[in-house]
Enzyme design. Sequence first.
Site, PDB file in Angstrom:
ATOM      1  N   HIS B  67       0.824  -1.200   0.000  1.00 30.31           N
ATOM      2  CA  HIS B  67       0.000   0.000   0.000  1.00 30.31           C
ATOM      3  C   HIS B  67       0.868   1.264   0.000  1.00 30.31           C
ATOM      4  O   HIS B  67       0.574   2.249  -0.687  1.00 30.31           O
ATOM      5  CB  HIS B  67      -0.925  -0.036   1.227  1.00 30.31           C
ATOM      6  CG  HIS B  67      -1.683   1.234   1.455  1.00 30.31           C
ATOM      7  ND1 HIS B  67      -1.295   2.142   2.405  1.00 30.31           N
ATOM      8  CD2 HIS B  67      -2.775   1.751   0.849  1.00 30.31           C
ATOM      9  CE1 HIS B  67      -2.140   3.168   2.385  1.00 30.31           C
ATOM     10  NE2 HIS B  67      -3.044   2.958   1.451  1.00 30.31           N
ATOM     11  N   GLU B  70       2.107   1.828  -3.396  1.00 32.80           N
ATOM     12  CA  GLU B  70       1.025   2.399  -4.229  1.00 32.80           C
ATOM     13  C   GLU B  70       1.028   3.928  -4.105  1.00 32.80           C
ATOM     14  O   GLU B  70       0.954   4.647  -5.101  1.00 32.80           O
ATOM     15  CB  GLU B  70      -0.325   1.819  -3.779  1.00 32.80           C
ATOM     16  CG  GLU B  70      -1.530   2.509  -4.387  1.00 32.80           C
ATOM     17  CD  GLU B  70      -2.651   2.713  -3.379  1.00 32.80           C
ATOM     18  OE1 GLU B  70      -3.059   1.740  -2.721  1.00 32.80           O
ATOM     19  OE2 GLU B  70      -3.118   3.868  -3.227  1.00 32.80           O
ATOM     20  N   HIS B  71       1.113   4.412  -2.866  1.00 34.39           N
ATOM     21  CA  HIS B  71       1.132   5.871  -2.677  1.00 34.39           C
ATOM     22  C   HIS B  71       2.341   6.495  -3.371  1.00 34.39           C
ATOM     23  O   HIS B  71       2.238   7.547  -3.996  1.00 34.39           O
ATOM     24  CB  HIS B  71       1.217   6.203  -1.171  1.00 34.39           C
ATOM     25  CG  HIS B  71      -0.102   6.286  -0.485  1.00 34.39           C
ATOM     26  ND1 HIS B  71      -0.507   7.404   0.183  1.00 34.39           N
ATOM     27  CD2 HIS B  71      -1.106   5.383  -0.363  1.00 34.39           C
ATOM     28  CE1 HIS B  71      -1.708   7.195   0.706  1.00 34.39           C
ATOM     29  NE2 HIS B  71      -2.092   5.977   0.399  1.00 34.39           N
ATOM     30  N   GLU B 143      -4.237   8.118   7.224  1.00 31.20           N
ATOM     31  CA  GLU B 143      -5.153   7.167   6.584  1.00 31.20           C
ATOM     32  C   GLU B 143      -5.452   6.018   7.561  1.00 31.20           C
ATOM     33  O   GLU B 143      -6.598   5.587   7.715  1.00 31.20           O
ATOM     34  CB  GLU B 143      -4.519   6.630   5.285  1.00 31.20           C
ATOM     35  CG  GLU B 143      -5.477   5.768   4.484  1.00 31.20           C
ATOM     36  CD  GLU B 143      -4.897   5.309   3.146  1.00 31.20           C
ATOM     37  OE1 GLU B 143      -3.733   5.658   2.837  1.00 31.20           O
ATOM     38  OE2 GLU B 143      -5.611   4.600   2.414  1.00 31.20           O
TER      39      GLU B 143
END
Lengths: 428, 428
Positions: B67, B70-71, B143
């Site tokens: 993840h 991904e960012h 997040e």
Amino acid sequence: MNTINEEIVELAGYRLHIVKTNKFKTVTMVLQFCAPLEESTVTKRALLAHLLKSSTKKSPTSQQLQHRLDDLYGASLASQVQKKGHYHVLSIQINTANEKFLSESSSLLTESLHLLAEAVLEPNVTEQGAFDEAVFQREKRALRQRLLAVYDDKMRYASERLIDEMCAGEPFALHTNGTLEALEALTPTDVYDYYLEMLKTNSVDLYIVGDVDSDVIQSELKTLLHFNQNEHRPIGRLQDVDKRVVEPKYIKESQDIEQGKLNLGYRTHVVVGDPLYPASQVFNGLFGGFPHSKLFMNVREKASLAYYAVSRNESFKGLMLVMSGIEFANYDQALDIIHEQFKAMQEGAFSDHEIDQTKALLINSTLEALDSPFSVIDLLYQQVLSNDALVLDEWFDDIHRVNREDIIKVAQQTQLDTVYFLQGKERA
Amino acid sequence: METKRFEQLQETVYHKQLNNGLNIYVLPKEGFNKTFATFTTKYGAIDNQFKPFNQEEWLKVPDGIAHFLEHKMFEQPDGVDVFQTFGTQGAMANAFTSFTATAYLFSSTSNVEKNLETLVDFVQEPAFTDENVEKEKGIIGQEIRMYDDNPDWRLYFGLIENMYQNHPVKIDIAGTVESIAKITKEHLYECYRTFYHPSNMVLFVVGPVDPEAIITLIEKNQAGKGFTHKQAIERQYPEEPVSVAHKERSLPMPVKTPKCLVGYKEKTVHRQGDEMLRHELSVQLLLELLFGKGTENYKTLIDEGLIDDSFSFEYTEEYEFAFSAFGGNTEDPDRLAARLQAMVEEAKSQPIDEQTVERARKKRIGSFLKALNSPEFIATQFTRYQFNQMDLFSILSTLETLTLTELQTVLNEHFDHDCFTQFKVVAK
């Protein structure tokens, strides 16, 4: 492709809107009942929406009704209430697979249309003029749960609390689903009486989107659906108070949570249909509507303070709302950045390139909306609510025509009204 | 280029595998404005132990790295923000990470070819620096905090943690604030080089496009990048016992309505292709038979005041793990868990009713057709099916061939008393 092929027909007490298209694998039908947003009716409407979709005279239990829907290849009968500025819209809809994609021949479309009419005109009521007690109690409990659930969703809770504080005393402060207090007091008779009143007084629009035959639909509807009057009632143009802000309010509230929710409410003094409306959309896009916006770039990308920092327009009410999730301790810093970026907007500190990007994305989002039957209906109904027969190409021209001065004008007349912060509790 | 036509659905899928191993699929949607494209790598949160590209030693990386990567893909070597580029080209971009995949996507109604190249180029051009990796920790930290406050998310992951003793599926996709603190740019490059080779990726394009032109465009784009054919990726997962880690746990949170989610951990994993499709559809159909809105069970639970319209059920199956999950808001989580389990046991002791199966099958067919209105659904689901060697469009034909005997077997095997677990969120 930039057009919606909408056919409008006046029928008995409502207006039929047919959008014939073969893009979709479904046929979507939505009945909209529009009334002013008022304290005395808001909770009744919220409950009524769910009573109508959960049973009918012919199918008096939810289970029986559900079996009929399942047999229609999982057609879904749904309802909702929405706040659109000072209007409260009750919608009841049915979404069905288009029979031409099924191997077995059936008449899903006609049956779905019948079921929608049945839900609205043949509710599950007693001889004495009251909703069925069992169904009523069940839906009352469900609505109570929906009202309570807002507290458990902290992002939504913070958004609602901001509006409570900001619009106190205005109809817009009413919650879409009403209040627990009003709900507890409602009886099956009250809601049935209100139901009759709604049929008599609301402005009604029926939307049908899909690969359908307009003549067939119209002839079906002539016998199926009529509201006790001959004419469609237009939506009255309600004059809302355009409140000027004297001094911004700062509200803080504490709960046992992990992340602070910072919400800001601004008054733009621009609503749908106003000459500055297109500019207000560009303004919001530049400020916090898109990933290239001031808020995203500065609160998130530069300062790493938040995962989300966005703004959106409440177009029917003339508000711009900012939402962000931050560490409790970063309240001052985040607020400073937001204020700074807002000031930058008022001073015109944005490039022509940024304006172009924002316009491109606004046009893109309208075009994308045409690819979903529900968004098509939203877009068309927005025109009904704003008494503004919007032609898409004109809308695109309006967006293209927005210039730097218009955006600055919107920014300068926009006033911060309320800052709401949901923060954590001191922990031992 | 190969072509697959699905006559009943009136859809055609075009496919080509390039020399570097990349699979491209194009599904033309006439009449649509929007083109939606996903570029997905078969690499997700569970892939935290592997042999890095060209190395012999196993490597274990910090939780949440897929993840995080991904960012960070959105950073460009020239410092230009990809969101800005997409914005200029009228496209909205986004990305998401699941247990087993990471997808990058955009939607746009103009400049489709440019946007496609931007999508493929940015994902194939990593630009990690110590500085931009540090900066992201604040954003992802928020997040994670946002999800910490979300009771439904905590409920869902609580249930998965209950099920799995060792398997990384139990780790939150974003990791923890502590685990992401350990991530360095070197880790990111190791993961990138190992998993982002075109042979481990799928590009799916759906919209009003010319398949041949799209494939030629990407073929040219890829030819210039010099990807060589690469070795298979070796991943390692810990041994996972059949039994669940915890039978029951609860978490106090600041909520007004408690929540309860129960589920069964599937004992048999490593299904693929048709076998997986049949199994997945069988469990899904069984859940509908057990707890669908038309069932006696659903009615009973509503009448007993144990569930409301937040009640839902789902089944997740991937190569490495599989589980069912059902529940929702409830005033009495303990009683609901007990009732749900008892209802499953009761169903196992009785023959499955053929008429009910037919109804559930019809409902499933209709809901699949409805989903096909959505380009997002088609692209993401098709890709997930492809990664598991299944074909999204054979859902309908497979549904029609599922037998009662097959369903009975799956009912007894999946819903095994020993693999049952429950998780509750209770009011603090």
